[in-house]
Motif scaffolding. Structure first.
Motif, PDB file in Angstrom:
ATOM      1  N   ILE A   1       0.830  -1.378  -0.040  1.00  0.00           N
ATOM      2  CA  ILE A   1       0.022   0.009  -0.050  1.00  0.00           C
ATOM      3  C   ILE A   1       0.835   1.281   0.101  1.00  0.00           C
ATOM      4  CG2 ILE A   1      -1.830  -0.964   1.352  1.00  0.00           C
ATOM      5  CD1 ILE A   1      -1.259   0.128   3.815  1.00  0.00           C
ATOM      6  N   LYS A   2       2.159   0.998   0.028  1.00  0.00           N
ATOM      7  CA  LYS A   2       3.036   2.275  -0.085  1.00  0.00           C
ATOM      8  C   LYS A   2       2.775   3.276  -1.400  1.00  0.00           C
ATOM      9  CE  LYS A   2       8.096   3.410   0.361  1.00  0.00           C
ATOM     10  NZ  LYS A   2       9.375   2.867   0.482  1.00  0.00           N
ATOM     11  N   GLY A   3       2.515   4.422  -1.008  1.00  0.00           N
ATOM     12  CA  GLY A   3       2.394   5.419  -1.914  1.00  0.00           C
ATOM     13  C   GLY A   3       0.776   5.564  -2.038  1.00  0.00           C
ATOM     14  N   ARG A   4      -0.031   4.570  -1.732  1.00  0.00           N
ATOM     15  CA  ARG A   4      -1.397   4.950  -1.764  1.00  0.00           C
ATOM     16  C   ARG A   4      -2.053   5.272  -0.458  1.00  0.00           C
ATOM     17  NH1 ARG A   4      -3.665  -0.235  -5.633  1.00  0.00           N
ATOM     18  NH2 ARG A   4      -1.813  -0.137  -6.894  1.00  0.00           N
ATOM     19  N   VAL A   5      -1.488   5.176   0.743  1.00  0.00           N
ATOM     20  CA  VAL A   5      -1.568   5.513   1.878  1.00  0.00           C
ATOM     21  C   VAL A   5      -0.705   6.369   2.708  1.00  0.00           C
ATOM     22  CG1 VAL A   5      -2.419   4.563   4.373  1.00  0.00           C
ATOM     23  CG2 VAL A   5      -3.196   3.408   2.130  1.00  0.00           C
ATOM     24  N   LEU A   6      -0.988   7.382   3.218  1.00  0.00           N
ATOM     25  CA  LEU A   6      -0.205   8.279   3.803  1.00  0.00           C
ATOM     26  C   LEU A   6       0.700   7.508   5.097  1.00  0.00           C
ATOM     27  CD1 LEU A   6      -1.833  11.678   4.069  1.00  0.00           C
ATOM     28  CD2 LEU A   6      -0.327  11.039   2.334  1.00  0.00           C
ATOM     29  N   HIS A   7       1.944   7.878   4.872  1.00  0.00           N
ATOM     30  CA  HIS A   7       2.532   7.571   6.199  1.00  0.00           C
ATOM     31  C   HIS A   7       2.544   8.899   7.285  1.00  0.00           C
ATOM     32  CE1 HIS A   7       6.374   6.112   8.455  1.00  0.00           C
ATOM     33  NE2 HIS A   7       6.292   7.079   8.940  1.00  0.00           N
ATOM     34  N   THR A   8       1.478   8.906   7.948  1.00  0.00           N
ATOM     35  CA  THR A   8       1.210   9.757   8.745  1.00  0.00           C
ATOM     36  C   THR A   8       2.173  10.403  10.048  1.00  0.00           C
ATOM     37  OG1 THR A   8      -0.365   8.373  10.174  1.00  0.00           O
ATOM     38  CG2 THR A   8      -1.268   9.592   8.424  1.00  0.00           C
ATOM     39  N   PRO A   9       1.937  11.372  10.699  1.00  0.00           N
ATOM     40  CA  PRO A   9       2.852  11.833  11.564  1.00  0.00           C
ATOM     41  C   PRO A   9       2.917  11.177  12.905  1.00  0.00           C
ATOM     42  CG  PRO A   9       2.208  13.903  10.453  1.00  0.00           C
ATOM     43  CD  PRO A   9       1.296  12.535   9.864  1.00  0.00           C
ATOM     44  N   THR A  10       3.816  11.062  13.592  1.00  0.00           N
ATOM     45  CA  THR A  10       3.768  10.751  15.087  1.00  0.00           C
ATOM     46  C   THR A  10       4.355  11.776  15.823  1.00  0.00           C
ATOM     47  OG1 THR A  10       3.920   8.320  14.539  1.00  0.00           O
ATOM     48  CG2 THR A  10       4.606   9.020  16.752  1.00  0.00           C
ATOM     49  N   VAL A  11       3.531  12.389  16.730  1.00  0.00           N
ATOM     50  CA  VAL A  11       4.055  13.627  17.369  1.00  0.00           C
ATOM     51  C   VAL A  11       4.029  13.627  18.590  1.00  0.00           C
ATOM     52  CG1 VAL A  11       3.777  15.061  15.317  1.00  0.00           C
ATOM     53  CG2 VAL A  11       1.842  14.817  16.916  1.00  0.00           C
ATOM     54  N   PRO A  12       4.909  14.162  19.463  1.00  0.00           N
ATOM     55  CA  PRO A  12       4.467  14.335  20.957  1.00  0.00           C
ATOM     56  C   PRO A  12       3.727  15.435  21.352  1.00  0.00           C
ATOM     57  CG  PRO A  12       6.768  15.290  20.373  1.00  0.00           C
ATOM     58  CD  PRO A  12       6.172  14.596  19.188  1.00  0.00           C
TER      59      PRO A  12
END
Length: 398
Positions: free
Chosen positions: A14-25
């Protein structure tokens, strides 16, 4: 049971079709809870939810013949949008069955991806029965929202990104609807961070695992702001994983979810739907379990109806004492309204709304009832405003 290899294969698929979304403190939430809070923001996906991870993986694995047959699914909204979007990208005809209570925003967004939307049933179980009937009649491929290993593996890609970006964690807290996200993340968590506690969360009216690790029960159901996890029973395959890998299951009240939505909006600057705020609601409800620990919370979706969001924020302000609604019996003579406005202004309050009633609510024709909604800084400020007005007028909270 799915494996880490299934999840890593899904991530490549699914790489490129679904976002790698942020992980944030989030320092604001950390100060408020006493835990070291890390947020994984899947509300930023194209369809506003993690659900497209599983949908993208499942549809990518269909054979050419299965794609020709078309697909069908049932969902209260987010899985529906995920299937609709990725079916559109792959040129697959899609039918989505949604319960009649589904928020209008989710229905509209699902249809906008080109799927045929069918509203049927007063709950998820009734909608599922109708979807199964259509599936058999039309020969479509059924894309289950959670009780499917390929969907579960797709949801597990959420955890791969989280662990890569966040580093070591003490606890991962995850909402439970049908159990697909928790199951996928639990498999990844057990493999990559075996010492981490994995905790599931349900809302009161849909707490089928309230006695966990005891037997599953049939909950009462009913209205909930967390409609995305309003599922009466966990999927059979996710439940097997949850029983083996999850530490505990917590149950949270509706009010805690409303508070969590408000805290995410004010403290983290993130719009979350009810289901997406359930993990934070668990930290707020059971603070002793998380204090001093590094805790990852998924913001699983942001598809909340604008009216519901506005009402939730206002209700939270009322509970917090930052919005004060007062009823006053006042003399019906010139200058009284100006005097009340001046007193509120002098105390630093901000008048939001005023209702003035002469005819029906007071015992005397020479009196009137005034209802005024005032914005205050905090509960102490609200009490000071009320006390100042009570020096001159009969005041009670509405």
């Amino acid at each position: 049971m799915i494996t880490l290899e299934d999840i890593t294969a899904a991530a490549q698929r699914i790489k490129g079709r679904v976002l790698h979304t942020p992980t944030v403190p989030c320092q604001t939430l950390s100060r408020a809870t006493g835990a070291d809070i890390v947020l994984k923001l899947d509300n930023l996906q194209a369809v506003g939810s993690f659900k497209e991870r599983g949908a993208a993986n499942k549809l990518a694995l269909l054979t050419p013949r299965e794609r020709e047959r078309g697909v069908i699914t049932v969902s209260a909204g987010n899985h529906a949008q995920g299937v609709a979007r990725h079916a559109s990208l792959l040129g697959i005809d899609a039918v989505i069955v949604m319960p009649r209570f589904t928020p209008a925003a989710k229905v509209t967004r699902t249809a906008a991806w080109g799927a045929t939307v069918v509203l049927e049933g007063d709950n998820f179980a009734e909608a599922t029965a109708h979807a199964n009937m259509l599936c058999q009649r039309e020969g479509r491929v059924f894309v289950h929202p959670y009780d499917d290993p390929e969907v579960m593996a797709g949801q597990g890609t959420f955890a791969l990104e989280l662990f890569e970006d966040a580093g070591p964690l003490d606890t991962f807290v995850c909402p439970i609807g049908g159990g697909g996200l928790l199951a996928g993340c639990a498999v990844a968590g057990q493999a990559l961070q075996p010492n981490m506690d994995i905790i599931g969360v349900q809302v009161e009216n849909f707490s089928s695992l309230a006695g966990f690790p005891g037997d599953e029960v049939l909950p009462p159901g009913g209205p909930t702001i967390a409609e995305g996890i309003a599922v009466l029973q966990i999927g059979r395959q996710p439940l097997e994983v949850i029983r083996e890998l999850v530490s505990r299951v917590l149950v949270v009240p509706e009010s805690a979810i409303e508070t969590a939505i408000t805290m995410l909006a004010e403290g983290a600057k993130q719009v979350s739907e009810g289901a997406g705020a359930t993990a934070l609601a668990a930290v707020l409800t059971y603070p002793e379990l998380f204090r001093g620990k590094r805790v990852a919370l998924p913001v699983t979706g942001g598809n909340i109806d604008s009216r519901i969001l506005a009402n939730t924020l206002l209700r939270s302000l009322l509970r917090d004492g930052r919005l004060l609604c007062l009823k006053m019996e006042i003399p019906d003579r010139p200058g009284v309204l100006a005097d009340i406005s001046r007193k509120i202004s002098d105390e630093g309050g901000n008048i939001i709304e005023v209702s003035h009633q002469r005819l029906f609510t007071t015992p005397s024709v020479q009196a009137a009832e005034l209802e005024v909604m005032v914005e205050a800084r905090d509960p102490d400020h609200a009490r000071a405003l009320e006390a100042e007005l009570a020096k001159t007028y009969i005041v009670r909270r509405a």
